[in-house]
Design an enzyme around this catalytic site. Sequence first.
Site, PDB file in Angstrom:
ATOM      1  CE  LYS A  81      -1.700   1.690   3.984  1.00  0.00           C
ATOM      2  NZ  LYS A  81      -1.305   3.048   4.238  1.00  0.00           N
ATOM      3  CG  ASN A  82       2.617   2.909   3.545  1.00  0.00           C
ATOM      4  OD1 ASN A  82       1.302   3.032   3.344  1.00  0.00           O
ATOM      5  ND2 ASN A  82       3.049   2.519   4.730  1.00  0.00           N
ATOM      6  CB  CYS A 127      -4.150  11.198  12.055  1.00  0.00           C
ATOM      7  SG  CYS A 127      -3.002   9.723  12.490  1.00  0.00           S
ATOM      8  NE  ARG A 176       0.762   9.941  10.492  1.00  0.00           N
ATOM      9  CZ  ARG A 176       0.210   9.192   9.809  1.00  0.00           C
ATOM     10  NH1 ARG A 176      -0.806   8.367   9.945  1.00  0.00           N
ATOM     11  NH2 ARG A 176       1.072   8.411   8.866  1.00  0.00           N
ATOM     12  CG  ASP A 182       3.398   1.463   9.414  1.00  0.00           C
ATOM     13  OD1 ASP A 182       2.995   2.320  10.368  1.00  0.00           O
ATOM     14  OD2 ASP A 182       3.728   1.511   8.176  1.00  0.00           O
ATOM     15  NE  ARG A 227      -6.575   4.304   6.017  1.00  0.00           N
ATOM     16  CZ  ARG A 227      -5.948   4.558   6.777  1.00  0.00           C
ATOM     17  NH1 ARG A 227      -5.605   4.945   7.981  1.00  0.00           N
ATOM     18  NH2 ARG A 227      -4.347   4.826   6.073  1.00  0.00           N
TER      19      ARG A 227
HETATM   20  C1  UD1 Z   1       4.360   6.969   6.532  1.00  0.00           C
HETATM   21  C2  UD1 Z   1       3.671   5.641   6.081  1.00  0.00           C
HETATM   22  C3  UD1 Z   1       3.198   5.006   7.623  1.00  0.00           C
HETATM   23  C4  UD1 Z   1       4.297   4.857   8.608  1.00  0.00           C
HETATM   24  C5  UD1 Z   1       5.116   6.196   8.588  1.00  0.00           C
HETATM   25  C6  UD1 Z   1       6.368   6.014   9.430  1.00  0.00           C
HETATM   26  C7  UD1 Z   1       2.729   6.159   4.005  1.00  0.00           C
HETATM   27  C8  UD1 Z   1       1.403   6.286   3.371  1.00  0.00           C
HETATM   28  N1  UD1 Z   1       2.522   6.147   5.294  1.00  0.00           N
HETATM   29  O1  UD1 Z   1       3.760   7.886   7.089  1.00  0.00           O
HETATM   30  O2  UD1 Z   1       2.584   4.071   7.395  1.00  0.00           O
HETATM   31  O3  UD1 Z   1       3.789   4.548   9.909  1.00  0.00           O
HETATM   32  O4  UD1 Z   1       5.615   6.643   7.206  1.00  0.00           O
HETATM   33  O5  UD1 Z   1       7.240   4.955   8.966  1.00  0.00           O
HETATM   34  O6  UD1 Z   1       3.795   5.837   3.535  1.00  0.00           O
HETATM   35  N2  UD1 Z   1       6.600  14.704  10.690  1.00  0.00           N
HETATM   36  C9  UD1 Z   1       6.857  15.918  11.120  1.00  0.00           C
HETATM   37  N3  UD1 Z   1       6.390  16.925  10.228  1.00  0.00           N
HETATM   38  C10 UD1 Z   1       6.395  16.525   8.696  1.00  0.00           C
HETATM   39  C11 UD1 Z   1       6.386  15.324   8.430  1.00  0.00           C
HETATM   40  C12 UD1 Z   1       6.532  14.166   9.399  1.00  0.00           C
HETATM   41  O7  UD1 Z   1       7.015  16.335  12.184  1.00  0.00           O
HETATM   42  O8  UD1 Z   1       6.202  17.362   7.895  1.00  0.00           O
HETATM   43  C13 UD1 Z   1       6.813  13.595  11.810  1.00  0.00           C
HETATM   44  C14 UD1 Z   1       5.657  12.888  12.060  1.00  0.00           C
HETATM   45  O9  UD1 Z   1       4.823  13.408  13.040  1.00  0.00           O
HETATM   46  C15 UD1 Z   1       6.202  11.471  12.766  1.00  0.00           C
HETATM   47  C16 UD1 Z   1       7.746  11.305  11.982  1.00  0.00           C
HETATM   48  O10 UD1 Z   1       7.743  12.582  11.261  1.00  0.00           O
HETATM   49  O11 UD1 Z   1       6.717  11.711  14.054  1.00  0.00           O
HETATM   50  C17 UD1 Z   1       7.627  10.315  10.646  1.00  0.00           C
HETATM   51  O12 UD1 Z   1       6.432  10.805   9.881  1.00  0.00           O
HETATM   52  P1  UD1 Z   1       6.447  10.323   8.285  1.00  0.00           P
HETATM   53  O13 UD1 Z   1       7.448   9.396   8.097  1.00  0.00           O
HETATM   54  O14 UD1 Z   1       5.955  11.765   7.668  1.00  0.00           O
HETATM   55  O15 UD1 Z   1       5.133   9.437   8.205  1.00  0.00           O
HETATM   56  P2  UD1 Z   1       4.261   9.468   7.032  1.00  0.00           P
HETATM   57  O16 UD1 Z   1       4.823   9.815   5.917  1.00  0.00           O
HETATM   58  O17 UD1 Z   1       2.886  10.348   7.189  1.00  0.00           O
END
Ligand code: UD1
Length: 420
Positions: free
Chosen positions: A22-23, A116, A121, A307, A399
Amino acid sequence: MDYLKAQSVKSLQGTIDISGAKNASLPLIAMTILANNVVNITNLPQVADIKTLLKLLTNLGATVSFDNGAAIVNTTTLHETKATYDIVKTMRASILVLGPILARFGHCEVSLPGGCAIGQRPIDLHLKALEQMGAHIEIKAGYIEATAPEGLKGCNIIFDKITVTGTANIIMAAALAHGKTVITNAAREPEVVQLCEVLLNSGIPIEGIGTAILTIKGSGGKLINIKEFSIIPDRIEAGTYLCAGAITKSEITLTNVEPKHLGAVLAKLEEMGSRFTTTDTTITIHPSQDIKPVKIVTQEYPAFPTDMQAQFLALATQANGVSIIEERLFENRFMHVSELQRMGADITLNGHTATVNGKTDLSGTDVMATDLRASSALVLAALVSSGETNIHRIYHLDRGYDSLEKKLKGVGAKIERLKE
Ligand code: UD1
């Protein structure tokens, strides 16, 4: 609404075919926005998130067909540039359209995803990087309004924190930008690697694939001819079924899997007493005598994935001894703990750390899924609980897990989908 009813069985046996990730699918579907051709994608999982993103593209003017894991996506007709709240609220990963739409049209509006269940996030790092590439960004009435009338410009981006979808968004923006973009502290997840490889195959020069420093030469605004590709196997789905094998002390073979992507997960399962036989595309988990306790800290790839935290927590309830599981990525990703406690698990939560005192006999009851991976942790617990477990709110599970109950039934689990 659907729910799952499950009962324990002595053991499971057989083969489970792993679906596409999915990711990996989500950024690659968003990437089709950069195409000047009709894009064929195979090995997509049949899960709600994929349908949601394809619907978003359709709303923007694309034409899409999706059947039996294969999608044909035509974004050449795309004309809308606004991702509205009704879709974004159902799937945070909708933010992945921001980079490619902005790069292609010079403007884009995306509803702010909001909070969420697993934590705040934020998306500040996506926005900061796009600003560095020359975008003007304003937040108005719950929407991100981004403009870059002259197109995006390559630059040096250093992410303060590793972000998976943030890295993907900027890779896609950089692919169409003018000049060279260097992303430092990039995510190295296999899903990000596949995005880079597909772009590279389609003529975008990218160096450093799989490392923390990516260098991308943009096309200067020219759309890309994207070659057909097949989605990599879902390492989290695979990890979940390995936990099903471990918790029931069963022999299960996974096919169409990529063992190399599961290094940290296999290492922790080995510490817990599991043994494996692997080939290039299969993993067989062998029945273990005894489940040993474990210490886990979630981190970015290639370390142990957040995950898989919930599933290992369920497994740790059946280990003989005290396991310690620390969640470093998301501040609220322990919602499954209270449900597992209701089933009889002995778990103490202290901030970001769960201490699991095993082994406890679990009892089936009514439990509620709270997020995608929490849902599968409850299914794993149900496989070894006495009586019946009813898992409600499984729209979370739908999902991201393709045919979970069918795949588990195929190896002998007593599980069925019912209507509330
Ligand atoms: C992706 C995955 C999700 C997985 C996560 C961490 C997808 C669709 N989802 O989510 O399944 O659990 O990676 O491996 O691929 N953060 C910030 N600012 C930002 C972006 C992120 O502070 O602009 C923080 C987040 O709150 C979190 C950390 O960085 O604590 C990692 O998040 P991120 O890697 O961005 O997660 P996702 O990409 O949303």
